[in-house]
Design a protein around this motif. Structure first.
Motif, PDB file in Angstrom:
ATOM      1  N   GLY A 118      10.272  -3.437 -11.856  1.00  0.00           N
ATOM      2  CA  GLY A 118       9.747  -2.520 -12.800  1.00  0.00           C
ATOM      3  C   GLY A 118       8.433  -2.397 -12.219  1.00  0.00           C
ATOM      4  O   GLY A 118       7.799  -1.444 -12.845  1.00  0.00           O
ATOM      5  N   SER A 119       7.955  -2.783 -11.261  1.00  0.00           N
ATOM      6  CA  SER A 119       6.535  -2.536 -10.789  1.00  0.00           C
ATOM      7  C   SER A 119       6.377  -2.982  -9.346  1.00  0.00           C
ATOM      8  O   SER A 119       7.317  -3.079  -8.510  1.00  0.00           O
ATOM      9  CB  SER A 119       5.528  -3.600 -11.414  1.00  0.00           C
ATOM     10  OG  SER A 119       5.589  -4.803 -10.981  1.00  0.00           O
ATOM     11  N   HIS A 120       5.354  -2.861  -8.600  1.00  0.00           N
ATOM     12  CA  HIS A 120       4.696  -3.068  -7.334  1.00  0.00           C
ATOM     13  C   HIS A 120       5.044  -4.401  -6.690  1.00  0.00           C
ATOM     14  O   HIS A 120       5.058  -4.711  -5.921  1.00  0.00           O
ATOM     15  CB  HIS A 120       3.419  -2.411  -7.125  1.00  0.00           C
ATOM     16  CG  HIS A 120       2.490  -3.107  -7.755  1.00  0.00           C
ATOM     17  ND1 HIS A 120       2.182  -3.166  -9.069  1.00  0.00           N
ATOM     18  CD2 HIS A 120       1.353  -4.050  -7.209  1.00  0.00           C
ATOM     19  CE1 HIS A 120       1.272  -4.036  -9.515  1.00  0.00           C
ATOM     20  NE2 HIS A 120       0.683  -4.488  -8.525  1.00  0.00           N
TER      21      HIS A 120
ATOM     22  N   GLY B  38       3.378 -10.297 -17.359  1.00  0.00           N
ATOM     23  CA  GLY B  38       4.660 -10.662 -16.979  1.00  0.00           C
ATOM     24  C   GLY B  38       5.259  -9.970 -15.920  1.00  0.00           C
ATOM     25  O   GLY B  38       6.556 -10.480 -15.532  1.00  0.00           O
ATOM     26  N   GLN B  39       4.684  -8.845 -15.374  1.00  0.00           N
ATOM     27  CA  GLN B  39       5.316  -7.923 -14.097  1.00  0.00           C
ATOM     28  C   GLN B  39       5.260  -9.032 -13.094  1.00  0.00           C
ATOM     29  O   GLN B  39       6.337  -9.217 -12.269  1.00  0.00           O
ATOM     30  CB  GLN B  39       4.208  -6.917 -13.970  1.00  0.00           C
ATOM     31  CG  GLN B  39       4.451  -5.849 -14.968  1.00  0.00           C
ATOM     32  CD  GLN B  39       5.231  -4.952 -14.709  1.00  0.00           C
ATOM     33  OE1 GLN B  39       6.290  -5.065 -14.092  1.00  0.00           O
ATOM     34  NE2 GLN B  39       5.149  -3.724 -15.505  1.00  0.00           N
ATOM     35  N   TRP B  40       4.205  -9.750 -12.655  1.00  0.00           N
ATOM     36  CA  TRP B  40       4.104 -10.689 -11.558  1.00  0.00           C
ATOM     37  C   TRP B  40       5.377 -11.715 -11.591  1.00  0.00           C
ATOM     38  O   TRP B  40       6.155 -11.988 -10.764  1.00  0.00           O
ATOM     39  CB  TRP B  40       2.663 -11.319 -11.117  1.00  0.00           C
ATOM     40  CG  TRP B  40       2.651 -12.283 -10.246  1.00  0.00           C
ATOM     41  CD1 TRP B  40       2.293 -13.664 -10.614  1.00  0.00           C
ATOM     42  CD2 TRP B  40       3.130 -12.082  -8.951  1.00  0.00           C
ATOM     43  NE1 TRP B  40       2.669 -14.338  -9.473  1.00  0.00           N
ATOM     44  CE2 TRP B  40       3.227 -13.380  -8.268  1.00  0.00           C
ATOM     45  CE3 TRP B  40       3.862 -11.209  -8.091  1.00  0.00           C
ATOM     46  CZ2 TRP B  40       3.246 -13.759  -6.908  1.00  0.00           C
ATOM     47  CZ3 TRP B  40       3.968 -11.355  -6.763  1.00  0.00           C
ATOM     48  CH2 TRP B  40       3.886 -12.873  -6.178  1.00  0.00           C
TER      49      TRP B  40
ATOM     50  N   SER C 143       4.770   4.742 -19.058  1.00  0.00           N
ATOM     51  CA  SER C 143       4.101   3.959 -17.940  1.00  0.00           C
ATOM     52  C   SER C 143       3.706   2.616 -18.291  1.00  0.00           C
ATOM     53  O   SER C 143       3.228   2.620 -19.683  1.00  0.00           O
ATOM     54  CB  SER C 143       2.872   4.683 -17.326  1.00  0.00           C
ATOM     55  OG  SER C 143       3.521   6.077 -17.290  1.00  0.00           O
ATOM     56  N   ALA C 144       3.394   1.519 -17.535  1.00  0.00           N
ATOM     57  CA  ALA C 144       2.941   0.373 -17.989  1.00  0.00           C
ATOM     58  C   ALA C 144       1.495   0.767 -18.507  1.00  0.00           C
ATOM     59  O   ALA C 144       0.660   1.739 -17.995  1.00  0.00           O
ATOM     60  CB  ALA C 144       2.703  -0.688 -16.969  1.00  0.00           C
ATOM     61  N   PRO C 145       0.833  -0.299 -19.754  1.00  0.00           N
ATOM     62  CA  PRO C 145      -0.488   0.096 -19.820  1.00  0.00           C
ATOM     63  C   PRO C 145      -1.409  -0.030 -18.825  1.00  0.00           C
ATOM     64  O   PRO C 145      -2.383   0.560 -18.849  1.00  0.00           O
ATOM     65  CB  PRO C 145      -0.816  -1.201 -20.952  1.00  0.00           C
ATOM     66  CG  PRO C 145       0.666  -1.473 -21.430  1.00  0.00           C
ATOM     67  CD  PRO C 145       1.565  -1.089 -20.368  1.00  0.00           C
TER      68      PRO C 145
ATOM     69  N   GLY D 205      -5.953   4.537  -8.455  1.00  0.00           N
ATOM     70  CA  GLY D 205      -5.063   3.213  -9.023  1.00  0.00           C
ATOM     71  C   GLY D 205      -5.795   2.439  -9.862  1.00  0.00           C
ATOM     72  O   GLY D 205      -6.846   2.468  -9.951  1.00  0.00           O
ATOM     73  N   CYS D 206      -5.084   1.640 -10.810  1.00  0.00           N
ATOM     74  CA  CYS D 206      -5.701   0.888 -11.715  1.00  0.00           C
ATOM     75  C   CYS D 206      -5.874  -0.500 -10.726  1.00  0.00           C
ATOM     76  O   CYS D 206      -5.280  -1.038  -9.702  1.00  0.00           O
ATOM     77  CB  CYS D 206      -4.732   0.629 -12.792  1.00  0.00           C
ATOM     78  SG  CYS D 206      -3.347  -0.196 -12.308  1.00  0.00           S
ATOM     79  N   VAL D 207      -7.050  -1.136 -11.188  1.00  0.00           N
ATOM     80  CA  VAL D 207      -7.307  -2.570 -10.794  1.00  0.00           C
ATOM     81  C   VAL D 207      -7.214  -3.747 -11.737  1.00  0.00           C
ATOM     82  O   VAL D 207      -7.866  -3.700 -12.656  1.00  0.00           O
ATOM     83  CB  VAL D 207      -8.660  -2.640  -9.968  1.00  0.00           C
ATOM     84  CG1 VAL D 207      -8.284  -2.074  -8.630  1.00  0.00           C
ATOM     85  CG2 VAL D 207      -9.672  -1.808 -10.815  1.00  0.00           C
ATOM     86  N   GLY D 208      -6.827  -4.802 -11.359  1.00  0.00           N
ATOM     87  CA  GLY D 208      -6.573  -6.141 -12.296  1.00  0.00           C
ATOM     88  C   GLY D 208      -7.298  -7.172 -11.183  1.00  0.00           C
ATOM     89  O   GLY D 208      -8.302  -7.291 -11.012  1.00  0.00           O
TER      90      GLY D 208
HETATM   91  C1  PLP Z   1       2.209  -2.459 -13.661  1.00  0.00           C
HETATM   92  C2  PLP Z   1       0.865  -3.090 -13.162  1.00  0.00           C
HETATM   93  N1  PLP Z   1       0.094  -2.351 -12.660  1.00  0.00           N
HETATM   94  C3  PLP Z   1      -1.123  -3.041 -12.006  1.00  0.00           C
HETATM   95  C4  PLP Z   1      -1.287  -4.469 -12.390  1.00  0.00           C
HETATM   96  C5  PLP Z   1      -2.674  -4.761 -11.961  1.00  0.00           C
HETATM   97  O1  PLP Z   1      -2.521  -5.787 -10.954  1.00  0.00           O
HETATM   98  P1  PLP Z   1      -3.115  -5.729  -9.543  1.00  0.00           P
HETATM   99  O2  PLP Z   1      -4.432  -5.221  -9.639  1.00  0.00           O
HETATM  100  O3  PLP Z   1      -2.882  -7.103  -8.825  1.00  0.00           O
HETATM  101  O4  PLP Z   1      -2.249  -4.672  -8.870  1.00  0.00           O
HETATM  102  C6  PLP Z   1      -0.490  -5.178 -12.861  1.00  0.00           C
HETATM  103  C7  PLP Z   1      -0.374  -6.589 -13.098  1.00  0.00           C
HETATM  104  O5  PLP Z   1       0.196  -7.365 -13.764  1.00  0.00           O
HETATM  105  C8  PLP Z   1       0.834  -4.477 -13.412  1.00  0.00           C
HETATM  106  O6  PLP Z   1       1.754  -5.393 -14.009  1.00  0.00           O
END
Ligand code: PLP
Length: 452
Positions: A109-111, A138-140, A382-384, A261-264
């Motif tokens: 469900g994600s990248h 939990g995506q990773w 979409s994911a938060p 894009g979002c950044v974690g």
């Molecule tokens: C859907 C989704 N987007 C973005 C991220 C952010 O992580 P990263 O910055 O490594 O892509 C995560 C991390 O778990 C995620 O689950």
């Protein structure tokens, strides 16, 4: 007829990843050994990672071929679609052209599976039997569980405690693919026990879960560690997103003015943005604006210090030169668990420092408002984390409405929110809140930066 989807044939999927290292106008600062303070050598990383991944950290060539066995697995869900968001454009009454690159279609469900399967593959090739990792939302963890299932590797996932209880279905997904998942801090490691002794109610953080996973891996000969973001090789594997998107924009006969894009830790953003940064650097598209979006309560790029820091709480990882809020910082429990990280990929940090990428921080409530607008126009929930990118994509489209410009905006749609319904429920019931930027806690955490 207006074309809504730009879909590449399987045969047009990129067969190499793009490595930006040789194209950087200035080289990345070295990664340092935490004990000696000297630049790290490949051998220093060998207890944690297989050699092929380590070599990808420092690779001198622009393109790295994707092994055929991996391409076969990628083809289960890749190439992923690029959508034109006509309904969102209409809802916003904007002349902007909004596109989104849709990573939701992977089985997890994600990248995240883009690098998970690559990491499992190279570990398997080196004979590794067991992996450990951390996960936020939990995506990773679920992506790596699937990858380890494909390559018959045992996996233990340390999941940040607040997310473990917010998102029980993610744990069940991991278990369905055969992995073990425990809440972090856990009693299974010294790092976890120390934190529990200090604060039995600790919500956990990605930095702490990394410490647990690294400690577990270092303590066993049959085990390696796998990281879902931050490092160069992770961003490298994710570049397939941006490379596909560029081909899809050729089909659409346009090129984005803005990439968001979002950044974690920076992997989804890096994967989307780095192939566009390539065009900025080589001068073919100098004026693209590339925007990284982070939570206001964990504003690593916009408020962090540019310094060497550990990637984890227990100071076990090498020292990375990055924007950081301090490795001891515990971010507030926002629902975008994947964005609750004190540091940032050195590559994303470097691109910001070079002026190739801009950074914006947004509050939690505004991201859910954007997610609802998206769900009620395009349909997809979409994911938060992804809502952060959507927020800024919408803001840029609204600016176009005001200026009358018809910019082309690309949003990185990094994942779906099907396991984040509690967060949506809270938002819809008026129970969600913003968290102020915890300036005092960051100030405190920044006092614990390593002396280099
Ligand atoms: C859907 C989704 N987007 C973005 C991220 C952010 O992580 P990263 O910055 O490594 O892509 C995560 C991390 O778990 C995620 O689950």
């Amino acid at each position: 007829m207006e074309r809504r989807k730009f879909i590449l044939e399987e045969k047009d999927m990129p067969t190499s990843w793009y490595n930006i290292l040789p194209d950087l106008p200035e080289p990345l600062p070295p990664v340092l050994h935490p004990g000696t303070g000297q630049p790290i050598t490949p051998g220093d990383l060998a207890p944690l990672f297989p050699m092929e991944l380590i070599m990808q950290e420092f690779h001198p060539e622009r393109y790295i071929e994707i092994p055929e066995e991996l391409q076969e697995i990628y083809r289960i869900w890749r190439p992923t679609p690029l959508f034109r968001a006509y309904r969102l454009e209409k809802a916003l009454d904007t002349p902007a052209k909004i596109f989104y690159k849709f990573e939701d279609v992977s089985p997890a469900g994600s990248h995240k599976p883009n690098t998970a399967i690559a990491q499992a593959y190279y570990n398997k090739k080196e004979g590794v039997k067991r992996l450990t990792t951390e996960t936020g939302a939990g995506q990773w963890g679920s992506a790596l569980s699937m990858a380890c299932m494909f390559f018959d590797i045992e996996l233990k996932v340390y999941m940040v405690k607040v997310s473990f209880f917010q998102k029980p279905y993610r744990r069940i997904m991991m278990e369905t693919w055969g992995a073990t998942c425990v809440p972090s801090p856990s009693p299974d490691t010294k790092a976890g026990r120390d934190m529990l002794a200090q604060d039995p109610d600790s919500p956990g953080s990605l930095g702490l879960a990394i410490s647990e996973a690294v400690e577990d891996a270092v303590g066993r000969d049959d085990t390696h560690y796998s990281l879902g973001s931050v490092l160069n090789h992770v961003l490298l594997h994710q570049t397939i997103i941006g490379m596909e998107a560029k081909k899809q924009f050729e089909m659409a006969d346009c090129y984005p003015d803005i990439v968001v894009g979002c950044v974690g830790g920076g992997s989804n953003f890096g994967g989307l943005a780095i192939p566009f940064a390539q065009d900025k650097i080589n001068g073919s598209h100098k004026n693209t604006r590339i925007i990284a979006v982070e939570p206001e309560s964990c504003p690593t790029l916009t408020k962090g210090l540019y310094a060497y820091d550990f990637g984890d709480v227990a100071q076990m990882t090498p020292l990375l030169k990055m924007f950081t809020l301090g490795h001891t910082f515990m971010p507030p429990p926002v629902h975008a668990g994947g964005l609750r990280y004190h540091g940032m990929a050195p590559l994303v940090t470097h691109l910001v420092k070079l002026g190739l990428v801009d950074a914006v921080a947004v509050p939690q409530m505004a991201t859910f408002e954007a997610g609802i607008t998206f769900a009620r126009s395009e349909g997809y929930i979409s994911a938060p984390e992804t809502n952060h990118a959507i927020r800024v994509g919408i803001d840029e489209a609204i600016k176009c409405r005001e200026s009358g410009e018809s910019k082309t905006i690309l949003i990185g749609h990094s994942g779906h929110g099907h396991f984040d319904m509690t967060a949506y429920d809270n938002y819809l019931a008026g129970k969600l809140q913003d968290y102020a930027y915890p300036a005092d806690k960051v100030k405190e955490a920044l006092q614990h930066l390593p002396k280099v």
